[in-house]
Design an enzyme around this catalytic site. Structure first.
Site, short mmCIF file in Angstrom:
data_model
loop_
_atom_site.label_atom_id
_atom_site.label_comp_id
_atom_site.label_asym_id
_atom_site.label_seq_id
_atom_site.Cartn_x
_atom_site.Cartn_y
_atom_site.Cartn_z
N ASN A 83 0.87 -1.17 0.00
CA ASN A 83 0.00 0.00 0.00
C ASN A 83 0.91 1.23 0.00
O ASN A 83 1.53 1.54 1.01
CB ASN A 83 -0.88 -0.04 1.25
CG ASN A 83 -1.88 1.10 1.30
OD1 ASN A 83 -1.90 1.96 0.40
ND2 ASN A 83 -2.69 1.14 2.32
N ARG A 138 -2.56 -1.86 -3.46
CA ARG A 138 -3.86 -1.30 -3.10
C ARG A 138 -4.02 0.03 -3.82
O ARG A 138 -3.15 0.90 -3.75
CB ARG A 138 -3.93 -1.07 -1.60
CG ARG A 138 -5.23 -0.44 -1.20
CD ARG A 138 -5.16 0.15 0.17
NE ARG A 138 -6.40 0.87 0.41
CZ ARG A 138 -6.52 1.85 1.28
NH1 ARG A 138 -5.49 2.23 1.99
NH2 ARG A 138 -7.67 2.46 1.44
N HIS A 197 -13.16 1.72 0.80
CA HIS A 197 -13.06 0.61 1.77
C HIS A 197 -13.66 -0.69 1.22
O HIS A 197 -13.99 -1.59 2.00
CB HIS A 197 -13.81 0.92 3.09
CG HIS A 197 -13.24 2.06 3.88
ND1 HIS A 197 -14.04 2.88 4.62
CD2 HIS A 197 -11.98 2.50 4.06
CE1 HIS A 197 -13.29 3.79 5.23
NE2 HIS A 197 -12.02 3.58 4.89
N HIS A 257 -17.26 -0.35 8.59
CA HIS A 257 -15.80 -0.16 8.67
C HIS A 257 -15.61 1.21 9.30
O HIS A 257 -15.73 2.23 8.63
CB HIS A 257 -15.19 -0.22 7.26
CG HIS A 257 -13.72 0.08 7.24
ND1 HIS A 257 -12.77 -0.85 6.89
CD2 HIS A 257 -13.03 1.21 7.55
CE1 HIS A 257 -11.57 -0.30 6.97
NE2 HIS A 257 -11.70 0.95 7.36
N GLY A 306 -13.07 3.41 11.23
CA GLY A 306 -11.73 3.74 11.73
C GLY A 306 -11.58 5.23 11.62
O GLY A 306 -12.57 5.97 11.77
N ARG A 365 -13.08 14.10 8.98
CA ARG A 365 -13.97 14.41 7.85
C ARG A 365 -15.40 14.61 8.33
O ARG A 365 -15.87 13.90 9.21
CB ARG A 365 -13.96 13.28 6.82
CG ARG A 365 -12.63 13.10 6.12
CD ARG A 365 -12.82 12.13 4.96
NE ARG A 365 -11.55 11.69 4.45
CZ ARG A 365 -11.15 10.41 4.40
NH1 ARG A 365 -11.96 9.44 4.83
NH2 ARG A 365 -9.98 10.09 3.91
N ASP A 391 -9.31 11.30 17.54
CA ASP A 391 -9.17 9.91 17.98
C ASP A 391 -10.25 9.56 19.00
O ASP A 391 -10.41 10.24 20.02
CB ASP A 391 -7.76 9.76 18.60
CG ASP A 391 -7.39 8.31 18.83
OD1 ASP A 391 -8.18 7.59 19.47
OD2 ASP A 391 -6.33 7.90 18.36
N ARG A 418 -10.37 7.42 21.23
CA ARG A 418 -9.87 7.20 22.60
C ARG A 418 -9.87 8.51 23.38
O ARG A 418 -10.26 8.55 24.54
CB ARG A 418 -8.45 6.61 22.58
CG ARG A 418 -8.45 5.14 22.21
CD ARG A 418 -7.08 4.68 21.84
NE ARG A 418 -6.69 5.22 20.52
CZ ARG A 418 -5.74 4.71 19.77
NH1 ARG A 418 -5.07 3.67 20.18
NH2 ARG A 418 -5.44 5.24 18.60
N GLY A 437 -14.37 0.25 15.34
CA GLY A 437 -15.25 -0.92 15.37
C GLY A 437 -14.63 -2.11 16.10
O GLY A 437 -15.33 -2.86 16.79
N ASN A 479 -12.11 -1.88 18.36
CA ASN A 479 -11.53 -1.57 19.68
C ASN A 479 -12.39 -0.76 20.64
O ASN A 479 -12.15 -0.79 21.84
CB ASN A 479 -10.21 -0.81 19.49
CG ASN A 479 -9.19 -1.65 18.78
OD1 ASN A 479 -8.82 -2.72 19.26
ND2 ASN A 479 -8.75 -1.20 17.62
N GLU A 504 -7.52 -6.28 4.79
CA GLU A 504 -7.50 -5.92 3.36
C GLU A 504 -6.31 -6.57 2.66
O GLU A 504 -6.39 -6.94 1.49
CB GLU A 504 -7.43 -4.39 3.21
CG GLU A 504 -8.73 -3.72 3.61
CD GLU A 504 -8.57 -2.28 4.05
OE1 GLU A 504 -8.01 -2.04 5.13
OE2 GLU A 504 -9.01 -1.38 3.32
P1 AMP Z 1 -7.96 2.86 11.59
O1 AMP Z 1 -8.04 4.02 10.67
O2 AMP Z 1 -8.84 1.72 11.22
O3 AMP Z 1 -6.54 2.44 11.89
O4 AMP Z 1 -8.53 3.39 13.01
C1 AMP Z 1 -7.85 4.32 13.78
C2 AMP Z 1 -8.78 4.85 14.84
O5 AMP Z 1 -9.27 3.79 15.68
C3 AMP Z 1 -8.13 5.80 15.84
O6 AMP Z 1 -8.04 7.12 15.34
C4 AMP Z 1 -9.07 5.72 17.01
O7 AMP Z 1 -10.12 6.65 16.82
C5 AMP Z 1 -9.66 4.32 16.94
N1 AMP Z 1 -9.18 3.43 18.02
C6 AMP Z 1 -8.09 2.66 18.02
N2 AMP Z 1 -7.98 2.01 19.22
C7 AMP Z 1 -9.05 2.38 19.97
C8 AMP Z 1 -9.53 2.05 21.29
N3 AMP Z 1 -8.88 1.19 22.08
N4 AMP Z 1 -10.67 2.63 21.70
C9 AMP Z 1 -11.34 3.50 20.91
N5 AMP Z 1 -10.95 3.83 19.66
C10 AMP Z 1 -9.81 3.28 19.19
#
Ligand code: AMP
Length: 392
Positions: A7, A88, A177, A203, A205, A236, A278, A280, A328, A330, A379
């Site tokens: 990627n 990708r 995605h 999906h 993230g 976004r 984020d 978290r 989704g 975590n 993926e």
């Molecule tokens: P991705 O783009 O699929 O890698 O997702 C990244 C995003 O996942 C981060 O910016 C967080 O918002 C979220 N994330 C990762 N770990 C956790 C967690 N333990 N609890 C809540 N959100 C999480």
């Protein structure tokens, strides 16, 4: 047979090498800040992980170092053991509905589509050319984020704007995605033990999208012409009243380029909370009583529920719902918020089972009318599988 799934971003190269058809991951890694100062790479093996700071002027040098690392770690002895490289690609437009060989025609089309995904498609072409130079014996293939969504009907992919925008400029929904949604759907079908299913795959993230998938075929998805449609994401905005754009451009003398940057990089969870993109940090903000974090989470969850409800009606029901990607997989809290918001569908969360991260699991009780699963996405394996099927 050894296959590389790669990627390429404008300044990065992420890779995973598989032994196929066993689907065993042999080595993976990430090259970062290519063409910039302080470039580095990280290699991950079964029991080892190491990083190095090194000058990476371009993607070709990154591929050369990658080959050196493969040899040094005894993954390969000779270059010709790498039989395939699957790339990708973010935007395949309406040219590609499946993975194809990266021949001149495909590369020309990917370059042409850079108008829709400037950073991503340009970087991908750079990556394809660099890989061809460094590993000339491997069969290069291209797997598109948009391909899985090519089955969507015009009623769902057209926008109610002047029709000529579609005929002249190909303005329509392409989604994104797709490789992830396809993987998640295949896992759900395996778990349900049948393929005549109605599925909703989330999906979610830092980028986020929901898809409606009937009998393995994508019926609709929430991203649009670009990834900035549908759900609220990390930075976004997703769906908004488009008149806000012209209104604010006039109010604050914002250029189209700046507006694009604000809507893609300064909106979403970050824009609403003012704290972070984020999840978290949003959850931490909620714990501390930050009202804007509370609002950001409510809006984020509501949008996902809205799309699930819409797709439930579009498909005339749903057999299973999946949560995937960073949030989704975590965020225990976000999954609960979504499932509780869907109680009208007879969804009953299993609070104990849902107390998990990053594992494939049923997170609803046996009474739940619709089972909900956590499905870690993959993926890369889809890219490697498609490449293997064309290279073997
Ligand atoms: P991705 O783009 O699929 O890698 O997702 C990244 C995003 O996942 C981060 O910016 C967080 O918002 C979220 N994330 C990762 N770990 C956790 C967690 N333990 N609890 C809540 N959100 C999480």
């Amino acid at each position: 047979m050894k296959i590389l799934a790669v990627n390429c971003g404008s300044s990065s190269l992420k890779f995973k090498m598989y032994e196929m058809p066993e689907e065993k991951v042999l080595i993976s890694g990430l090259f970062e800040r290519i063409g910039e100062k302080m470039s580095s790479y990280t290699i991950k093996l079964d029991n080892d992980k190491y990083s190095k700071e090194i000058e990476l002027p371009d993607h070709k040098v990154a591929f050369e170092i990658l080959v050196d690392e493969l040899k040094k770690n005894k993954i390969i002895k000779k270059l010709d053991e790498i039989k395939g490289i699957g790339h990708r690609i973010v935007q395949g437009g309406d040219y590609f509905d499946k993975t194809v060989i990266a021949d001149d025609d495909a590369v020309t089309k990917i370059s042409e589509l850079a108008t829709l995904a400037p950073l991503h498609n340009k970087a991908a072409v750079t990556g394809i050319n660099a890989a061809k130079e460094v590993i000339p014996g491997a069969l290069e293939t291209v797997t598109f984020d948009t391909a899985f969504h090519q089955t969507i009907e015009p009623v769902n992919y057209m926008y109610a704007v002047p029709y000529e925008w579609y005929t002249k400029y190909k303005v329509r929904k392409y989604g994104a995605h797709g490789t992830s949604h396809k993987y998640i759907a295949s896992r759900l079908n395996a778990l349900l033990g049948r393929t005549n299913t109605k599925l909703i795959t989330c999906h979610i993230g830092s980028g986020a999208s929901v898809s409606a998938i009937k009998d393995g075929i994508c019926m609709d998805t929430s991203m649009g012409l670009t990834p900035n449609a549908g759900l609220i994401m990390g930075t976004r905005c997703g769906d908004v009243d488009t008149s806000i754009l012209t209104y604010m451009m006039q109010k604050e003398d914002i250029s189209p380029k700046e507006m694009d940057n604000i809507l893609n990089k300064k909106s979403g969870l970050l824009g609403i909370s003012g704290v972070s993109n984020d999840s978290r940090d949003i959850e931490e903000g909620i714990q501390k009583g930050n009202e804007r974090c509370v609002l950001a989470q409510k809006m984020y969850v509501q949008k996902i529920i809205d799309y699930i409800a819409m797709y439930y009606f579009e498909m005339g029901g749903v057999d299973a719902i999946a949560f995937s990607a960073g949030v989704g997989e975590n965020s225990i809290r976000t999954r609960i918020d979504i499932m509780e918001g869907l109680s009208v569908l007879g969804i009953v969360p299993d609070y104990e089972a849902n107390n998990c991260r990053g594992e494939e699991k049923l997170v609803t009780t046996t009474e739940s009318k619709v089972p909900c699963y956590v499905i870690p996405t993959d993926e890369e394996i889809m890219i490697a599988r498609d490449n293997y099927n064309l290279a073997k």
